[in-house]
Scaffold this active site. Structure first.
Site, PDB file in Angstrom:
ATOM      1  CG  HIS A 136      23.511  42.463  40.157  1.00 32.29           C
ATOM      2  ND1 HIS A 136      22.901  42.607  38.927  1.00 32.29           N
ATOM      3  CD2 HIS A 136      24.658  43.184  40.093  1.00 32.29           C
ATOM      4  CE1 HIS A 136      23.649  43.389  38.173  1.00 32.29           C
ATOM      5  NE2 HIS A 136      24.716  43.754  38.850  1.00 32.29           N
ATOM      6  CB  CYS A 169      22.342  46.509  38.645  1.00 27.60           C
ATOM      7  SG  CYS A 169      23.587  46.851  37.398  1.00 27.60           S
ATOM      8  CD  GLU A 200      22.808  50.487  35.593  1.00 24.95           C
ATOM      9  OE1 GLU A 200      23.807  51.154  35.819  1.00 24.95           O
ATOM     10  OE2 GLU A 200      22.567  49.397  36.164  1.00 24.95           O
TER      11      GLU A 200
HETATM   12  N1  COA Z   1      41.226  30.955  31.593  1.00 25.30           N
HETATM   13  C1  COA Z   1      40.473  30.926  32.715  1.00 25.30           C
HETATM   14  N2  COA Z   1      40.258  32.038  33.476  1.00 25.30           N
HETATM   15  C2  COA Z   1      40.816  33.213  33.072  1.00 25.30           C
HETATM   16  C3  COA Z   1      41.624  33.297  31.917  1.00 25.30           C
HETATM   17  C4  COA Z   1      41.828  32.098  31.147  1.00 25.30           C
HETATM   18  N3  COA Z   1      42.549  32.097  30.042  1.00 25.30           N
HETATM   19  N4  COA Z   1      42.031  34.568  31.797  1.00 25.30           N
HETATM   20  C5  COA Z   1      41.514  35.270  32.834  1.00 25.30           C
HETATM   21  N5  COA Z   1      40.786  34.442  33.608  1.00 25.30           N
HETATM   22  C6  COA Z   1      40.026  34.779  34.816  1.00 25.30           C
HETATM   23  C7  COA Z   1      40.788  35.690  35.775  1.00 25.30           C
HETATM   24  O1  COA Z   1      41.629  34.937  36.644  1.00 25.30           O
HETATM   25  C8  COA Z   1      39.662  36.362  36.510  1.00 25.30           C
HETATM   26  O2  COA Z   1      39.104  35.492  37.472  1.00 25.30           O
HETATM   27  P1  COA Z   1      39.225  35.835  39.034  1.00 25.30           P
HETATM   28  O3  COA Z   1      38.626  37.186  39.223  1.00 25.30           O
HETATM   29  O4  COA Z   1      38.440  34.757  39.700  1.00 25.30           O
HETATM   30  O5  COA Z   1      40.684  35.822  39.323  1.00 25.30           O
HETATM   31  C9  COA Z   1      38.563  36.521  35.426  1.00 25.30           C
HETATM   32  O6  COA Z   1      38.921  35.570  34.409  1.00 25.30           O
HETATM   33  C10 COA Z   1      38.523  37.891  34.784  1.00 25.30           C
HETATM   34  O7  COA Z   1      39.820  38.211  34.332  1.00 25.30           O
HETATM   35  P2  COA Z   1      40.452  39.648  34.569  1.00 25.30           P
HETATM   36  O8  COA Z   1      41.817  39.674  34.046  1.00 25.30           O
HETATM   37  O9  COA Z   1      40.217  40.071  35.989  1.00 25.30           O
HETATM   38  O10 COA Z   1      39.478  40.469  33.604  1.00 25.30           O
HETATM   39  P3  COA Z   1      39.464  42.002  33.286  1.00 25.30           P
HETATM   40  O11 COA Z   1      40.557  42.738  33.944  1.00 25.30           O
HETATM   41  O12 COA Z   1      39.403  42.096  31.800  1.00 25.30           O
HETATM   42  O13 COA Z   1      38.084  42.545  33.880  1.00 25.30           O
HETATM   43  C11 COA Z   1      36.169  42.939  35.222  1.00 25.30           C
HETATM   44  C12 COA Z   1      37.163  41.888  34.705  1.00 25.30           C
HETATM   45  C13 COA Z   1      35.078  42.299  36.046  1.00 25.30           C
HETATM   46  C14 COA Z   1      36.910  43.955  36.090  1.00 25.30           C
HETATM   47  C15 COA Z   1      35.563  43.660  34.001  1.00 25.30           C
HETATM   48  O14 COA Z   1      34.839  42.746  33.238  1.00 25.30           O
HETATM   49  C16 COA Z   1      34.695  44.828  34.335  1.00 25.30           C
HETATM   50  O15 COA Z   1      35.158  45.949  34.554  1.00 25.30           O
HETATM   51  N6  COA Z   1      33.342  44.622  34.329  1.00 25.30           N
HETATM   52  C17 COA Z   1      32.365  45.668  34.552  1.00 25.30           C
HETATM   53  C18 COA Z   1      32.106  45.953  36.007  1.00 25.30           C
HETATM   54  C19 COA Z   1      31.376  44.846  36.702  1.00 25.30           C
HETATM   55  O16 COA Z   1      30.646  44.092  36.097  1.00 25.30           O
HETATM   56  N7  COA Z   1      31.551  44.784  38.011  1.00 25.30           N
HETATM   57  C20 COA Z   1      30.905  43.772  38.858  1.00 25.30           C
HETATM   58  C21 COA Z   1      30.182  44.346  40.016  1.00 25.30           C
HETATM   59  S1  COA Z   1      28.710  45.149  39.517  1.00 25.30           S
END
Ligand code: COA
Length: 450
Positions: A244, A120, A83
């Site tokens: 994945h 993916c 991709e």
């Molecule tokens: N200690 C432990 N855990 C922590 C933490 C800390 N200090 N701070 C945050 N976390 C945890 C959160 O609780 C969350 O876990 P949960 O989802 O089980 O509740 C996780 O870490 C991620 O934190 P979050 O605040 O949700 O991260 P984010 O808003 O920065 O983004 C994604 C997370 C996945 C949305 C982001 O990485 C993203 O957009 N990724 C690309 C898209 C993707 O990969 N999608 C997946 C499907 S293909």
């Protein structure tokens, strides 16, 4: 009946490393545990300045061909899943074949080449195409080369930035394969979604939180569809469940849903009932909210049980070892998960022959696919020589400022050579394909660095 599956695999990681807790977190002012515990990631791989999807794919394929003692005449098909393509017309597989023809006497003129796209999921779809081509008897005794190669970069400051990665997985698909055979049965979950897309742009537009929900929903449909053809699946059916892995935390969520599904109406649910009650049934609730709340409570209890944790540690956690240290490789990610599990079994001296894997692939946009694989008697010889651990160890550890420079080098919209100086590589290429500048029609050029 002819069995078809994966005969051999090779992995090539981008040669640079971004340390998430020690380099990325301080620069972003975030708690390092957000990455290590929350997302489950320690580091991302990045391509050095002379690497891209072609070099990584060609290097993985070259290594695979050398290991297997193959010549171009043994390969009848080259499909690249990506991709991160940089051309809307000329497929990446032609570039990769061109690279390989520099180091082999033979040509791939007889080989059917293509490029597969479905986020993916495309690597798994390319394996499917190869499977069908062989099953149809069109392969004339030849194997297919499937290469999943990606530079998974996000715009800076996008929440996805922490989950970046880069690398390639090359797989040989053959009759009577020596690693795993593929099940005829497959399950799909597919819907028109806008969770993650790149409408003619390099970096994705992502609705991250929604993409997590879409992944879970499509995966559940795929599992149900798989069961409709293969029969009910239980937690003891599979040695490993490679899924994945955009980041390990995603698989942690998916695994809990899968476990709940697979244990419903089984003795395991009965055994767990004393501790956490029985699974909430939708028909027992008057409104959706109360049902969802009960589900959340049940899942919360379930993930703390010894039974679940033992299963997760044995069947799922070993699939995440590589991913934890390299980040998201998009099309290659589920294939890294399979390799990670098999390598763990090899290191533990486990006898895996005849055991089955449940492979769950997913592509945003969105579609999930689930199929089973059966490990072959000869699997150990195909895993023993993987060098991915050493490659991970050998990566150059970027400072944050160097990371920003590398991100710019690979950003198609930034002219990194603005002051007339090429950005130097951080590592020295040896015995590998490297990017060698631009041709007169805007094509990318490559050479083999001795
Ligand atoms: N200690 C432990 N855990 C922590 C933490 C800390 N200090 N701070 C945050 N976390 C945890 C959160 O609780 C969350 O876990 P949960 O989802 O089980 O509740 C996780 O870490 C991620 O934190 P979050 O605040 O949700 O991260 P984010 O808003 O920065 O983004 C994604 C997370 C996945 C949305 C982001 O990485 C993203 O957009 N990724 C690309 C898209 C993707 O990969 N999608 C997946 C499907 S293909």
């Amino acid at each position: 009946m002819t069995e078809v599956g994966i005969d051999a695999i090779e992995i090539w990681t981008g040669k640079l490393k971004l340390d998430l807790p020690n380099t990325f977190a301080p620069a972003k002012g975030e708690d390092p545990e957000k990455y290590t515990k929350g997302l489950g990631l320690n580091a991302s791989s990045f391509p050095d300045t002379y690497e891209d999807i072609v070099t990584m794919g060609a290097n993985a394929a070259h290594r695979l061909m050398e290991h297997e003692g193959l010549e171009p005449e043994d390969i009848g098909r080259i499909d690249v899943a990506t991709e991160s393509s940089f051309d809307n017309s000329k497929p990446v597989s032609t570039y990769i074949a061109g690279c390989l023809e520099r180091v082999y006497d033979g040509k791939f003129s007889h080989a059917n080449k293509g490029e597969r796209k479905f986020a993916c999921l495309a690597g798994t779809q390319s394996i499917d195409d190869a499977y069908n081509w062989i099953k149809a008897g069109r392969n004339r005794g030849r194997s297919a080369l499937v290469i999943a190669t990606d530079t998974a970069l996000y715009a800076r400051n996008d929440p996805g930035e922490a989950t970046q990665g880069a690398g390639a997985v090359a797989m040989l698909i053959s009759e009577d394969p020596e690693l795993v055979t593929l099940s005829t049965e497959q399950g799909y979950g597919s819907a028109d979604e806008t969770d993650f897309l790149k409408p003619n742009q390099q970096f994705p537009s992502v609705d991250g939180k929604r993409s997590v929900q879409v992944y879970l929903a499509r995966m559940r449909e795929a599992l149900q569809d798989f069961e409709s053809v293969a029969g009910r699946v239980t937690v003891e059916d599979f040695a490993y469940g490679p899924f994945h892995t955009p980041f390990p935390g995603m698989v942690r969520k998916a695994a809990l849903f899968a476990y709940r599904h697979m244990t419903r109406d089984t003795a395991i649910e009965d055994d767990l009932a004393e501790e956490i009650g029985r699974q909430p049934r939708e028909e027992a609730f008057d409104d959706d909210e109360a049902y969802e709340e009960a589900l959340r409570e049940y899942m919360d209890g379930l993930k703390r049980t010894d039974a679940y944790q033992e299963w997760y540690g044995r069947v799922i956690d070993p699939t995440l070892t590589i991913s934890r240290n390299v980040g998201n490789w998009y099309t290659g990610s589920v294939h890294l998960a399979r390799a990670s599990a098999l390598r763990t079994a090899f290191e533990e001296g486990r006898d895996l022959a005849g055991e089955r894997l449940m492979v769950g692939s997913y592509g945003s946009g969105a579609q999930a696919e689930i199929h089973a694989e059966t490990v072959q008697d000869t699997w150990e010889g195909k895993i023993a020589d993987l060098t991915i651990d050493q490659q991970i160890e050998d990566r150059y550890d970027l400072s944050y400022e160097e990371y920003e420079r590398v991100h710019d080098v690979h950003n198609h919209d930034v002219d990194s050579d603005v002051e007339g100086e090429d950005v130097e590589g951080f590592t020295a290429p040896a015995e590998e394909f490297v990017f060698d500048g631009w041709g007169r029609m805007g094509e990318r050029k490559y050479r083999f660095a001795e």
